[in-house]
Design a protein around this motif. Structure first.
Motif, PDB file in Angstrom:
ATOM      1  N   MET A  63       0.843  -1.204   0.000  1.00 56.56           N
ATOM      2  CA  MET A  63       0.000   0.000   0.000  1.00 56.56           C
ATOM      3  C   MET A  63       0.875   1.249   0.000  1.00 56.56           C
ATOM      4  N   ASP A  64       1.954   1.218   0.795  1.00 57.53           N
ATOM      5  CA  ASP A  64       2.869   2.369   0.829  1.00 57.53           C
ATOM      6  C   ASP A  64       3.492   2.601  -0.548  1.00 57.53           C
ATOM      7  N   CYS A  65       3.933   1.519  -1.182  1.00 54.70           N
ATOM      8  CA  CYS A  65       4.531   1.606  -2.519  1.00 54.70           C
ATOM      9  C   CYS A  65       3.541   2.186  -3.522  1.00 54.70           C
ATOM     10  N   MET A  66       2.323   1.668  -3.507  1.00 50.61           N
ATOM     11  CA  MET A  66       1.327   2.098  -4.488  1.00 50.61           C
ATOM     12  C   MET A  66       1.025   3.584  -4.347  1.00 50.61           C
ATOM     13  N   ALA A  67       0.983   4.053  -3.097  1.00 48.26           N
ATOM     14  CA  ALA A  67       0.697   5.476  -2.873  1.00 48.26           C
ATOM     15  C   ALA A  67       1.800   6.339  -3.472  1.00 48.26           C
ATOM     16  N   VAL A  68       3.030   5.837  -3.454  1.00 44.99           N
ATOM     17  CA  VAL A  68       4.171   6.614  -3.947  1.00 44.99           C
ATOM     18  C   VAL A  68       4.336   6.451  -5.462  1.00 44.99           C
ATOM     19  N   GLU A  69       4.157   5.225  -5.935  1.00 45.98           N
ATOM     20  CA  GLU A  69       4.513   4.913  -7.323  1.00 45.98           C
ATOM     21  C   GLU A  69       3.449   5.282  -8.354  1.00 45.98           C
ATOM     22  N   THR A  70       2.188   5.417  -7.907  1.00 44.59           N
ATOM     23  CA  THR A  70       1.136   5.693  -8.880  1.00 44.59           C
ATOM     24  C   THR A  70       1.040   7.190  -9.159  1.00 44.59           C
ATOM     25  N   ALA A  71       0.557   7.493 -10.379  1.00 43.81           N
ATOM     26  CA  ALA A  71       0.549   8.883 -10.845  1.00 43.81           C
ATOM     27  C   ALA A  71      -0.519   9.722 -10.148  1.00 43.81           C
ATOM     28  N   ASN A  72      -1.601   9.096  -9.710  1.00 43.99           N
ATOM     29  CA  ASN A  72      -2.704   9.841  -9.088  1.00 43.99           C
ATOM     30  C   ASN A  72      -3.542   8.894  -8.234  1.00 43.99           C
ATOM     31  N   PRO A  73      -4.407   9.447  -7.368  1.00 43.54           N
ATOM     32  CA  PRO A  73      -5.190   8.612  -6.439  1.00 43.54           C
ATOM     33  C   PRO A  73      -6.122   7.624  -7.133  1.00 43.54           C
ATOM     34  N   GLU A  75      -5.536   6.031 -10.050  1.00 47.61           N
ATOM     35  CA  GLU A  75      -4.704   4.888 -10.436  1.00 47.61           C
ATOM     36  C   GLU A  75      -4.342   4.057  -9.203  1.00 47.61           C
ATOM     37  N   GLU A  76      -4.045   4.742  -8.108  1.00 48.97           N
ATOM     38  CA  GLU A  76      -3.671   4.037  -6.874  1.00 48.97           C
ATOM     39  C   GLU A  76      -4.777   3.075  -6.444  1.00 48.97           C
ATOM     40  N   ILE A  77      -6.020   3.567  -6.442  1.00 45.33           N
ATOM     41  CA  ILE A  77      -7.127   2.737  -5.953  1.00 45.33           C
ATOM     42  C   ILE A  77      -7.420   1.594  -6.930  1.00 45.33           C
ATOM     43  N   MET A  78      -7.220   1.843  -8.224  1.00 43.63           N
ATOM     44  CA  MET A  78      -7.478   0.791  -9.199  1.00 43.63           C
ATOM     45  C   MET A  78      -6.388  -0.278  -9.167  1.00 43.63           C
ATOM     46  N   MET A  79      -5.214   0.083  -8.669  1.00 43.66           N
ATOM     47  CA  MET A  79      -4.116  -0.885  -8.569  1.00 43.66           C
ATOM     48  C   MET A  79      -4.457  -2.031  -7.615  1.00 43.66           C
ATOM     49  N   VAL A  80      -5.313  -1.733  -6.628  1.00 43.74           N
ATOM     50  CA  VAL A  80      -5.764  -2.780  -5.700  1.00 43.74           C
ATOM     51  C   VAL A  80      -6.399  -3.922  -6.494  1.00 43.74           C
ATOM     52  N   MET A  81      -7.163  -3.535  -7.524  1.00 40.15           N
ATOM     53  CA  MET A  81      -7.812  -4.509  -8.395  1.00 40.15           C
ATOM     54  C   MET A  81      -6.773  -5.389  -9.108  1.00 40.15           C
ATOM     55  N   GLU A  82      -5.722  -4.748  -9.598  1.00 43.98           N
ATOM     56  CA  GLU A  82      -4.651  -5.489 -10.288  1.00 43.98           C
ATOM     57  C   GLU A  82      -4.017  -6.512  -9.344  1.00 43.98           C
ATOM     58  N   MET A  83      -3.775  -6.064  -8.094  1.00 44.34           N
ATOM     59  CA  MET A  83      -3.175  -6.953  -7.098  1.00 44.34           C
ATOM     60  C   MET A  83      -4.075  -8.153  -6.823  1.00 44.34           C
ATOM     61  N   MET A  84      -5.378  -7.865  -6.648  1.00 45.02           N
ATOM     62  CA  MET A  84      -6.329  -8.949  -6.379  1.00 45.02           C
ATOM     63  C   MET A  84      -6.355  -9.943  -7.528  1.00 45.02           C
ATOM     64  N   ARG A  85      -6.289  -9.410  -8.751  1.00 39.61           N
ATOM     65  CA  ARG A  85      -6.337 -10.263  -9.931  1.00 39.61           C
ATOM     66  C   ARG A  85      -5.148 -11.200  -9.960  1.00 39.61           C
ATOM     67  N   LYS A  86      -3.999 -10.676  -9.581  1.00 39.63           N
ATOM     68  CA  LYS A  86      -2.789 -11.508  -9.581  1.00 39.63           C
ATOM     69  C   LYS A  86      -2.841 -12.610  -8.534  1.00 39.63           C
ATOM     70  N   ASN A  87      -3.476 -12.296  -7.383  1.00 39.13           N
ATOM     71  CA  ASN A  87      -3.504 -13.270  -6.288  1.00 39.13           C
ATOM     72  C   ASN A  87      -4.686 -14.232  -6.341  1.00 39.13           C
ATOM     73  N   GLN A  88      -5.658 -13.908  -7.181  1.00 34.09           N
ATOM     74  CA  GLN A  88      -6.940 -14.605  -7.194  1.00 34.09           C
ATOM     75  C   GLN A  88      -6.814 -16.114  -7.424  1.00 34.09           C
ATOM     76  N   HIS A  89      -5.996 -16.500  -8.389  1.00 28.40           N
ATOM     77  CA  HIS A  89      -5.943 -17.905  -8.805  1.00 28.40           C
ATOM     78  C   HIS A  89      -5.660 -18.849  -7.655  1.00 28.40           C
ATOM     79  N   ALA A  90      -4.811 -18.368  -6.721  1.00 28.64           N
ATOM     80  CA  ALA A  90      -4.337 -19.257  -5.665  1.00 28.64           C
ATOM     81  C   ALA A  90      -5.324 -19.397  -4.512  1.00 28.64           C
ATOM     82  N   VAL A  91      -6.354 -18.555  -4.473  1.00 29.94           N
ATOM     83  CA  VAL A  91      -7.154 -18.467  -3.249  1.00 29.94           C
ATOM     84  C   VAL A  91      -8.521 -19.129  -3.365  1.00 29.94           C
TER      85      VAL A  91
END
Lengths: 219, 219
Positions: A63-73, A75-91
């Motif tokens: 979360m700290d990284c995303m707040a710093v690395e994303t261009a705007n809030p 994009e930051e909030i939508m990145m959560v979706m990307e993270m979930m998508r990456k982790n989804q298969h295993a869960v």
């Protein structure tokens, strides 16, 4: 050995749910005896607790990284979706409710994480969005941040979203887009549409690969 | 007599909460004996149950009227806010949580109402909005309707929104505007903005009259 037990247990829990995995299963996967596991952990919930503790630490860093690395809030909030998508298969889709119902001590750790770190992260995101003019100035950040946290938990609730009818990912995606859109100003919509159009191509590829997953259902 | 008991009990419950009102209080308000009340009701929850039953029936009629009488689905959904505003003065802010915690039988009736009638009404509203082009065609009505119902319940939850920090009306208003905005198309925004501008004047008058209410807090 402790780390190896945690890794093996996590793989089994995430795949089959916590309840259906025994200490015997974990021992067998590692080719060790149950006695060895009990030298490091008192019981299954003890293992689960330490796994969640590790996840929370990783999540806070991300979360700290995303707040710093994303261009705007946005994009930051939508990145959560990307993270979930990456982790989804295993869960396993019922995992969170399984933990909530049967392992209250481990669940409390997850819930505290949401109420503290996640709350702080969402509040900061909203305040940043308002000050940058992409979110409406008339929103109440505390009310919407609380609503968002309860929304995330709601999407895990298989009483409301049975896993044979809804994929957790579809539900989270629906809620996150609705959450962001409900806050946008006109300027915010320009940024949001840019983001959505950029990611549509990737999503299409992803959905095609993903079409045979049992957790995905026709809408 | 039965109707008179229901009316008196409702006034007391809504004002002071159910728990703090005794059968004695209800009898005293009507100038009758407790024995007379027990001829009609077995206990306090029995009275509460019939009050909620009446409320549910009124609510269903009002929802049907609003669907027919309003010009479009956006106005229909915002009318809920107007209704809440009119009823707000009479209601103790902790009432719903009081009922949820201590009168499960009566609460179940309210919850069933939400899951059935309210769910149906919200689903129809969303479908109408999509077909009229004011809501996005890419939303999943079932997911958003479920989310909206849980949002309404969330706003009543004084663990999350303590009544000394949040007025229930402010929380509901925040959530309802966010809910509608998250679904709007560009055409929908035109309709929504028209509605909001029309009602701003009325709201200003209302808020001025309302400023001394203890349940309202500074944001």
């Amino acid at each position: 050995m402790k780390e190896r037990i945690l890794t093996a247990a996590e793989q089994l829990f995430w795949k089959y749910g916590v309840r259906s995995v025994t200490m015997e299963d974990i021992a067998r996967k590692l080719g060790i005896s149950k006695k060895t596991i009990y030298q490091h952990f008192t019981d299954k919930e003890g293992i689960l607790y330490q796994i969640i503790q590790g996840k929370v630490e990783t999540d806070v860093s991300q979360m700290d990284c995303m707040a710093v690395e994303t261009a705007n809030p946005i994009e930051e909030i939508m990145m959560v979706m990307e993270m979930m998508r990456k982790n989804q298969h295993a869960v396993s889709p019922n995992l969170i409710m399984d933990i909530k119902r049967h392992y209250p001590h481990a669940y409390a750790l997850f819930r505290t994480h949401m109420d503290q770190h996640l709350m702080k992260s969402i509040l900061e995101n909203i305040q940043k969005g308002v000050s940058q003019g992409v979110y409406r100035p008339d929103i109440n950040p505390a009310i919407l941040a609380r609503m968002r946290i309860e929304q995330i938990e709601l999407a895990f609730n298989n009483d409301f979203f049975p896993t044979d009818q809804y994929s957790m990912l579809d539900t989270q995606r629906e809620l996150i887009h609705h959450f962001v859109r409900g806050m946008l100003t006109e300027q915010g919509f320009t940024v949001y549409n840019l983001y959505v159009n950029q990611h549509n191509h990737e999503n299409t590829i992803y959905q095609a690969n993903d079409a045979d997953l049992a957790t995905r259902t026709a809408e």
